[in-house]
Enzyme design. Sequence first.
Site, mmCIF file in Angstrom:
data_model
loop_
_atom_site.group_PDB
_atom_site.id
_atom_site.type_symbol
_atom_site.label_atom_id
_atom_site.label_comp_id
_atom_site.label_asym_id
_atom_site.label_seq_id
_atom_site.Cartn_x
_atom_site.Cartn_y
_atom_site.Cartn_z
ATOM 1 N N CYS A 58 6.511 -61.397 149.156
ATOM 2 C CA CYS A 58 6.797 -61.430 147.661
ATOM 3 C C CYS A 58 5.428 -61.104 147.058
ATOM 4 C CB CYS A 58 7.167 -62.802 147.458
ATOM 5 S SG CYS A 58 6.971 -63.605 146.032
ATOM 6 N N CYS A 94 4.103 -63.760 144.808
ATOM 7 C CA CYS A 94 3.389 -64.902 145.507
ATOM 8 C C CYS A 94 1.939 -64.594 145.980
ATOM 9 C CB CYS A 94 4.350 -65.075 146.764
ATOM 10 S SG CYS A 94 5.939 -65.639 146.454
#
Lengths: 311, 106
Positions: free
Chosen positions: B31, B34
Site C-alpha cells: 500500500c 501506508c
Amino acid sequence: MMESKIYDIVIIGSGPAGLTAGIYTTRGSASTLIIGGEIWGGQLMLTTQVENFPGFAQGIQGPKLMEEMRAQATRLGAEFKEVNAESIDITKKPFEITAGGEKYFAKSVIIATGAETVWLDAPGIKDLIGRGISSCAPCDAPFFRGKKVAVVGGGDAAMEEALVLTNYASEVTIIHRRDAFKASAAMQEKVLSNPKIKVLWNTEVMEAKGEGKLEKLILKNNQTGETSEVPFDGLFVAIGHKPQSDIFKGKIDMDERGFIKVSDGSKSSVPGIFVAGDVHDFRYKQAITAASFGCMAAMECLDFLAKSGEN
Amino acid sequence: MATSNVTDTDFQTQVIGSKTPVLVDFWATWCGPCRMAAPILEELSEEYKDKVAIVKLDVDANPVTSGKYGILSIPTTILFKGGKEIGRQVGFSGKGPFEDLMKKGL
C-alpha cells in the site's frame, strides 16, 4: 537573524514530473528544493504494477518507482521537503513560497503539482469514503475478498481498478454513464474478456446508502430513466482527475477547468515560472509524459537562469 | 520510542491491555500511502513517547483483528484508550490528522 537561502529553483510537486525536473536541475548545477507535499509521489503511489514505464522489463510497483525517482533526485543533490505548498507570492523577486508554515525563496519555480481524484458528486458518497467507498483498488481491494463490488468510470484507471478487484472480489460491476469506454484497446479487451466483470452501460450512480458501511447503490439508466437499488459491498471511484492548481488562481493563467496554460514549451504566463505534468497536461496524462514534461521544464528553467545571469 | 509490531496473537496484551493509549496503524506492504505514512508515524512515536504508543498491524498477516475492527481501507489508524476505540482516521492526509487523533488520548 539568519539570512534565508535563495534557491535557484523550487519545484512544487513530487510525481514523475517534479522529480524528473529535480534530476535535471541538480545535474545542471542549480540549487534545487522540491516541495514534495505531505502526500508525496503523485498518482503512482496509488497504483500497483506499472507495465508501461520504459526500463523495467518485468514492470515495477508504482510506489517503488516513485521511491527510486525520489532517491535519484536527492542523491544528485536536490533537497526534498514533505510539506504542502500553501501560497506563492509572484510579485516578489525572488519568488516567495509558503509551505508547511515556512517561507522559501526561489529565483525560478517549476509547478508540477499534478492532479487529484474527482469524487462522485452524489448523496452518501463522502460519508462512506473508507467505509466501502474508495478511489484506490490497489490499496483496498483485499478487504473485499468474496464480496460484490462496483467500479464507476470508463477510462484506463477504471479498467485497472476493475482488474485489480477481480483478484479478490466475487463479482465486479463497472458502472459507466456512456455506451462505450474511452480506455485503451488493450485495457478494454482485458476487462471485457474477464468472466468476473460485468458492465452496466448508460448508468449513473445517484446515491450511496449504508449504515456505517456501504450497503447499496441507487442506479439510474440515463436512456430509459429507470432507477434501481442494487446491493454492493464496495464502490471504487475512477471518474477522473482535476488539476491541483488552486494556489495559483488569479496569479498564473489557467483555463476554466484549472489546467495551467503553457506556451513555447513549458512557460507559464509569469516569466521564471515553468509548468510540467498533469497540472497542465489534459491530453496524455502518463507517467512517462509527465517525466518528459519535467525534463523540458528543467531545461527551460536552467536556460532562463543562465540568461538572466542568475546562475 | 520507535513503533513496534502487533499481531492477532498479542493484540489483546499489547493494545487492549495497555495502560498507555495506543495508536494502531493497520497497513500492508503493498500500500503506497501506508509507506508514505510510515516515517511520519515513526516521527510521532518519538514525539509522543511514554504518552501514546504507536504499533503497526500488517492486515495480510493478521486478518482476525482487521476484520474485527471493520477495516475496509488502509491505512486506517485507530486510537485505543483503556481497551476501547476512541477515534479513527481513514487514509493518509499528512501528519496533522494523526496528531489530532493522538491528542484525543492525552
